[in-house]
Design a protein around this motif. Structure first.
Motif, PDB file in Angstrom:
ATOM      1  N   GLY B 261       0.783  -1.225   0.000  1.00  0.00           N
ATOM      2  CA  GLY B 261       0.000   0.000   0.000  1.00  0.00           C
ATOM      3  C   GLY B 261       0.814   1.272   0.000  1.00  0.00           C
ATOM      4  O   GLY B 261       0.290   2.356  -0.292  1.00  0.00           O
ATOM      5  N   LEU B 262       2.098   1.176   0.307  1.00  0.00           N
ATOM      6  CA  LEU B 262       2.884   2.394   0.472  1.00  0.00           C
ATOM      7  C   LEU B 262       3.125   3.112  -0.865  1.00  0.00           C
ATOM      8  O   LEU B 262       2.958   4.332  -0.972  1.00  0.00           O
ATOM      9  CB  LEU B 262       4.230   2.075   1.138  1.00  0.00           C
ATOM     10  CG  LEU B 262       4.822   3.306   1.798  1.00  0.00           C
ATOM     11  CD1 LEU B 262       4.499   3.326   3.276  1.00  0.00           C
ATOM     12  CD2 LEU B 262       6.308   3.380   1.600  1.00  0.00           C
ATOM     13  N   ASP B 351       0.920  10.102   8.818  1.00  0.00           N
ATOM     14  CA  ASP B 351       0.145   9.179   9.664  1.00  0.00           C
ATOM     15  C   ASP B 351      -0.207   7.903   8.923  1.00  0.00           C
ATOM     16  O   ASP B 351      -0.198   6.809   9.478  1.00  0.00           O
ATOM     17  CB  ASP B 351      -1.149   9.852  10.142  1.00  0.00           C
ATOM     18  CG  ASP B 351      -0.861  10.934  11.159  1.00  0.00           C
ATOM     19  OD1 ASP B 351       0.296  11.028  11.611  1.00  0.00           O
ATOM     20  OD2 ASP B 351      -1.796  11.686  11.490  1.00  0.00           O
ATOM     21  N   LYS B 352      -0.517   8.065   7.640  1.00  0.00           N
ATOM     22  CA  LYS B 352      -0.883   6.903   6.834  1.00  0.00           C
ATOM     23  C   LYS B 352       0.341   6.012   6.604  1.00  0.00           C
ATOM     24  O   LYS B 352       0.243   4.776   6.617  1.00  0.00           O
ATOM     25  CB  LYS B 352      -1.462   7.387   5.489  1.00  0.00           C
ATOM     26  CG  LYS B 352      -1.954   6.284   4.590  1.00  0.00           C
ATOM     27  CD  LYS B 352      -3.202   5.599   5.144  1.00  0.00           C
ATOM     28  CE  LYS B 352      -3.633   4.434   4.256  1.00  0.00           C
ATOM     29  NZ  LYS B 352      -4.660   3.606   4.895  1.00  0.00           N
ATOM     30  N   LYS B 359       1.493  -1.986  10.184  1.00  0.00           N
ATOM     31  CA  LYS B 359       0.658  -3.106   9.750  1.00  0.00           C
ATOM     32  C   LYS B 359       1.515  -4.177   9.069  1.00  0.00           C
ATOM     33  O   LYS B 359       1.386  -5.379   9.338  1.00  0.00           O
ATOM     34  CB  LYS B 359      -0.422  -2.584   8.798  1.00  0.00           C
ATOM     35  CG  LYS B 359      -1.505  -3.587   8.486  1.00  0.00           C
ATOM     36  CD  LYS B 359      -2.574  -2.948   7.593  1.00  0.00           C
ATOM     37  CE  LYS B 359      -3.446  -4.024   6.959  1.00  0.00           C
ATOM     38  NZ  LYS B 359      -4.328  -3.449   5.935  1.00  0.00           N
ATOM     39  N   SER B 360       2.419  -3.728   8.197  1.00  0.00           N
ATOM     40  CA  SER B 360       3.267  -4.674   7.472  1.00  0.00           C
ATOM     41  C   SER B 360       4.222  -5.394   8.418  1.00  0.00           C
ATOM     42  O   SER B 360       4.388  -6.620   8.348  1.00  0.00           O
ATOM     43  CB  SER B 360       4.045  -3.927   6.390  1.00  0.00           C
ATOM     44  OG  SER B 360       4.941  -4.793   5.741  1.00  0.00           O
ATOM     45  N   GLY B 382       9.207  14.172   9.545  1.00  0.00           N
ATOM     46  CA  GLY B 382       9.065  15.520   9.013  1.00  0.00           C
ATOM     47  C   GLY B 382       8.390  15.366   7.663  1.00  0.00           C
ATOM     48  O   GLY B 382       8.671  14.409   6.930  1.00  0.00           O
ATOM     49  N   ASN B 383       7.506  16.273   7.368  1.00  0.00           N
ATOM     50  CA  ASN B 383       6.735  16.142   6.132  1.00  0.00           C
ATOM     51  C   ASN B 383       7.541  16.606   4.923  1.00  0.00           C
ATOM     52  O   ASN B 383       8.511  17.341   5.062  1.00  0.00           O
ATOM     53  CB  ASN B 383       5.443  16.947   6.256  1.00  0.00           C
ATOM     54  CG  ASN B 383       4.298  16.315   5.467  1.00  0.00           C
ATOM     55  OD1 ASN B 383       4.531  15.485   4.589  1.00  0.00           O
ATOM     56  ND2 ASN B 383       3.087  16.699   5.780  1.00  0.00           N
TER      57      ASN B 383
END
Lengths: 476, 476
Positions: B261-262, B351-352, B359-360, B382-383
Motif C-alpha cells: 500500500g505504500l 500518519d498513513k 501493519k506490514s 518531518g513532512n
C-alpha cells in the motif's frame, strides 16, 4: 584396593580457612590479560603461583612465548610448567588451568570490590577469578599441601600447565603445548582440565564433548563512502539492504539452519544416545533463569540439551560498518560486514561447512541481482571435540565424584568451545577430561563472579580423590 | 522596468577581496554547535554577525531559546533577528541562514587548517563553514554593503533570521519562528533560504521541493541479557535472527519498497512533470562521482532524478545493541534495535505511512512465529515540502540567475529534508524559495569543505539581483 581418602578429606576441612585465604591472596592480584597496563599484575600472579608451588617442593619452569601480537613492546606473560613428583612407578597426570582473569571494575555493577574476595553468609565467595579459574588452579596446589600435612602419599606425578592469556585468546599457548608434548609433558598419561562449570548447582558433572565454532564475516560494499540517505536514497543500491536479505537466508526463528546440506552433516542421533539425556539433572527453569526469560526454542529438557550439545546452531552476532549508536542517523552505510557463526558438532568437517556456507551465500546473492560487491569469509574456526567417557580417566573422576558428593556425576557436553582441550588431545594423544569445580550460577565473565565455598572445598577433595582413583584405574 | 544592476555588480567585483576577508574572519571562529566546549565560539560568531550588521545600519535583536535539552547548564546560542530597511513602499523579504558549522579537526584528513580559509590557484576557498552556511549568510551582508558603496538604493526591506544550532537539530528555532511569525516576521511577503547546493558545478538551480522523512526503530528483545552463543545457541530464540528477517521484508535490492500500500500513496507522475526532467543539467557521471562507485539503481538521468526527488525510498541504517566492532565476538545480543527510514513525497501523509509500516511489520512478525517481543516505533518524522515554482518569488530568482549567469536555472527538488523550510512556510504562510550559492562538489559536512570564489562572488550578485527582481515581480 579402593583409595584411603579419609585422612586427606579431613585435612582439607581443617585447612579450609587457609585455602580460602590463599584464594583471597590470588584474587587480590588483578591479573587482567586484556588490559596491557595490567600486564605486570598478570606476571605478579605467575610469580605468586611459582612461589606457592616451590614452597611445596614442586619444580617450576617458565616458558616465555614472546611479544603479544599487535603489541610489539608487550611481553606475553609466562606459561608456568610445574612438576610435583617423579616416581616412575606412579601414573603421571597433566593438569591445565589459567591464572589470568576477565576485566572487572566496581562501577560495572559489582556489589563488592571485585579484587577483594568477599564471603557472604551463604558461603558465596565473590571476586574476579574466584571460579574462573583461580579457584580450580589453587585447587591443585591445595591438594598437594593437604596431602603433605595429612602425611598421605601423593598418588601420582602431577604435571601442571598454567597460562596467563586464556581470557585473551590463549596467545602463545598452542606453540608451547606442541613443543612440550614430547618434552615436559612427555610422561603424561591423561589430561585433566578444570575450567568449566556444573550444569546446575547441585550435581557435579564430567564433560566429554564441546562444540566447534566456525565464524564468518559477510561483507557487502558499494559506494566509496557513507552517503546521506536523503540525497542518495533511491539512486544507489544499498549494501545494508543486500546484507539483511542475505543474513535472513541463514537461519529461521526456530533456530533451524537454512544452509542446504548443512544439517545432513550431523551424526545421527541413536536411541542409546537419546536415552542418556533423560537422567541428566537439568530443569527448564534452570535455563529460564540463565536466559532471564522464557524465550526458549524448545520446551523440554531433552530437546534443549541436545540443541545445546549435539546439534549445530547459527547465530548472527551483529553488523560492522552500519549505524549502531542510540538515536537516529540518516546514513546509507557504504560497506557493511555481517558477523555470524556456526557451532559445529560431529561429524561436521570444518572445510565442508565452509564450502556449504559459501555455496549457499553465493546462490542467495545471485538471487538478489545486486550490483554491489559481496564477499563471505571464514574469520576463524575451531573443531568440535568429543572424548570417550568410558576411558579410565573418566571412570576415575566418576568414582571421585561419587566418593566426595555421594552421587554419580552427569556426563555432559557443552555448547561452547574450549580450544585448549583439542590442542592437548592432539598434542599429547591422551584422553582429556573436563572436571569442573564451579556451578552454573558462578557468573564467570560477568559482574559478581563467585565460587561457592562448598564447591571450592569439596572441589579440592574431588581433585585429590580423582588423582587417587586415576592412579588405580585399570587401563581401558 | 528591468532593474539596473550594473553599478551593484561592478561594486561587488571591486570588493571581492574584502568579501573574502570577511568570510575568512567568519571561518576563523570555530562555531561548532555539536561541541559544548565550543559554545562560546558559537556565541562569538553571533556577536560577529551582530557587529557587522549594525555597522551597516541594520537593527538587530537576539532571541535566546534557553538551555539546550539534555544539557541543563548549556545555553543555546542566540537566534539573530535582523532588519535592514523599513520602507512601507518596498516589499519585505525574509531570509534565513545559519552561522554554526559541523565539527572539523585537521587530523580528520583536512589538507589545510579547517578554520583558516585557504584559497588555492583555482579559486577554491577551503574552510569549515565556507559553503555551509557562512558564505551564504555573509552573502546577504555583503549585498547590503555593496549597495551602500555603489550608491544603489536597496530594493527591499530585508528581514534576517540567522540561527546557531542548525547542525545540531536547530534546537529552539521552531518556537522562535512560530512566535515571531506575527511579530518580527509579520511584514514578510516571501522567504528565501540559501542553504543548499547546485545540482552540479556549472548551472545554478532553484529548489522547490524536498522529501520528508519518517524514521522508525524496530526493537526485538528476548533474553534478560546478552548471552554466549556457544552456551545458549540452539536453546534460545535469537532476537537478531528475528530482526534481520523482519528488516529483509521492507525493501528489495532494487530499492522497491515492499510495504503493501505504500507505493500507492505516491502522487502519479504526469506527462508534464516527466518532461521537466529531460532538460535538467545532470549526467550519470555526476552521480557516479558523488557515490564513488557506479552502483546506481537506475542507469539514466530521468529515472535517477525522479527516484531521488519524487519517489519514496527506504533505507536501513543499522542495528543498535548487536556486535558492531571489528573482529569476532560470540554473542547472542539480547535486545536489538533496527533503524530504518522512509523518505516521503507527495501525497504520502505521515500518519498513513506509519499505519502501513506498523501493519506490514506486524504481519511479517506473525509469520515468524517467534516468542520474542517486537515493537516498531516512529522515532521522528518531518513532512515533505513542495512549493509552487510559478510564484513571483521563484520567477524573480529565475530572472536574477539569468542576469548573473546567463542561463535559465534548473528547477530542482531535493531528496533530503530541510525542516526549517516547512516551518517558515507554515508559520508565515508565504512562499519559500531555496536559492543555493554553493555547488555540488563543496563537500559540506565532509573534510576539505570549500566554496568556489566564483560561486561566492557571483552568488553575492545573485542574492542582490534576486532582491531587485523580487521588488518588481508582479504578484502571482
Amino acid at each position: 584396593m579402593a583409595p584411603q581418602l579419609d585422612g586427606y578429606f579431613k585435612q582439607v576441612d581443617l585447612m579450609a580457612d587457609s585455602f580460602i585465604n590463599r584464594l583471597r591472596s590470588a584474587v587480590a592480584i588483578p591479573s587482567v590479560s586484556a588490559v596491557p597496563d595490567l600486564r605486570p599484575k598478570v606476571v605478579a600472579m605467575a610469580d605468586f603461583l611459582e612461589k606457592e608451588l616451590k614452597a611445596l617442593g614442586a619444580s617450576v619452569e617458565k616458558r616465555l612465548p614472546g611479544k603479544q601480537p599487535g603489541h610489539p613492546s608487550l611481553d606475553l606473560p609466562p606459561i608456568i610448567l610445574g612438576r610435583y613428583g617423579s616416581d616412575a612407578k606412579k601414573r603421571t597426570i597433566l593438569v591445565y588451568g589459567h591464572y589470568d582473569v576477565q576485566p572487572a571494575l566496581k562501577e560495572d555493577g559489582w556489589a563488592t570490590d571485585p579484587f577483594d574476595l568477599t564471603v557472604d553468609e551463604q558461603g558465596r565467595m565473590y571476586g574476579r577469578g574466584s571460579t574462573d579459574d583461580k579457584g580450580p588452579v589453587l585447587g591443585w596446589i591445595n591438594a598437594i599441601e593437604a596431602h603433605q600435612k595429612a602425611g598421605v602419599d601423593f598418588p601420582v606425578n602431577l604435571l601442571m600447565c598454567f597460562e596467563g592469556m586464556e581470557e585473551y585468546g590463549s596467545e602463545g599457548l598452542d606453540d608451547v603445548i606442541k613443543a612440550e608434548a614430547s618434552k615436559f609433558f612427555k610422561d603424561a598419561e591423561a589430561v585433566c582440565i578444570s575450567d568449566n562449570y556444573w550444569l546446575g548447582t547441585e550435581k557435579p558433572c564430567l564433560t566429554y564433548g564441546l562444540r566447534g565454532c566456525s565464524y564468518y564475516s559477510l561483507t557487502v560494499s558499494g559506494p566509496g563512502q557513507d552517503l546521506h540517505s536523503g540525497v542518495f536514497g533511491g539512486t544507489v543500491t544499498e549494501p545494508m539492504t543486500d546484507l539483511v536479505r542475505l543474513l535472513a537466508t541463514l537461519v529461521d526463528s526456530k533456530g533451524k539452519i537454512q544452509i542446504p546440506g548443512l544439517n545432513e552433516l550431523v551424526a545421527p542421533l541413536t536411541d542409546e544416545e537419546k536415552e542418556l539425556y533423560k537422567d541428566i539433572s537439568f530443569e527448564m527453569s534452570d535455563l529460564y533463569q540463565s536466559l532471564g526469560s522464557e524465550t526458549s526454542i524448545h520446551s523440554n529438557k531433552e530437546d534443549t540439551l541436545m540443541a545445546r550439545w549435539r546439534f549445530p546452531t547459527l547465530s548472527i552476532h551483529g553488523i560492522e560498518g552500519a549505524y549502531s549508536a542510540p538515536g537516529a542517523k540518516t546514513v546509507i552505510p557504504a560497506k557493511v560486514i555481517g558477523k555470524f557463526s556456526i557451532r559445529t558438532v560431529p561429524n561436521m568437517e570444518p572445510d565442508k561447512v565452509d564450502e556449504l556456507v559459501f555455496k549457499s551465500v553465493d546462490a542467495e546473492w545471485k538471487k538478489l541481482g545486486s550490483n554491489n560487491t559481496m564477499k563471505c569469509e571464514l574469520q576463524h574456526s575451531g573443531n568440535w571435540w568429543v572424548a570417550s567417557p568410558k576411558h579410565w580417566n573418566f571412570s576415575a573422576a566418576s568414582k571421585a565424584v561419587e566418593k566426595v558428593f555421594g552421587v554419580k556425576p552427569d556426563f555432559t557436553r557443552e555448547g561452547g568451545s574450549i580450544p585448549v582441550t583439542l590442542t592437548f588431545e592432539q598434542a599429547t594423544g591422551k584422553n582429556v577430561l573436563l572436571l569442573p569445580m564451579g556451578s552454573s550460577t558462578d557468573a564467570a565473565h560477568s559482574i559478581n563472579e563467585k565460587l561457592d565455598k562448598r564447591n571450592y572445598i569439596e572441589g579440592i577433595k574431588l581433585l585429590g580423590a580423582y588423582l587417587h582413583y586415576a592412579a588405580e584405574e585399570a587401563q581401558v
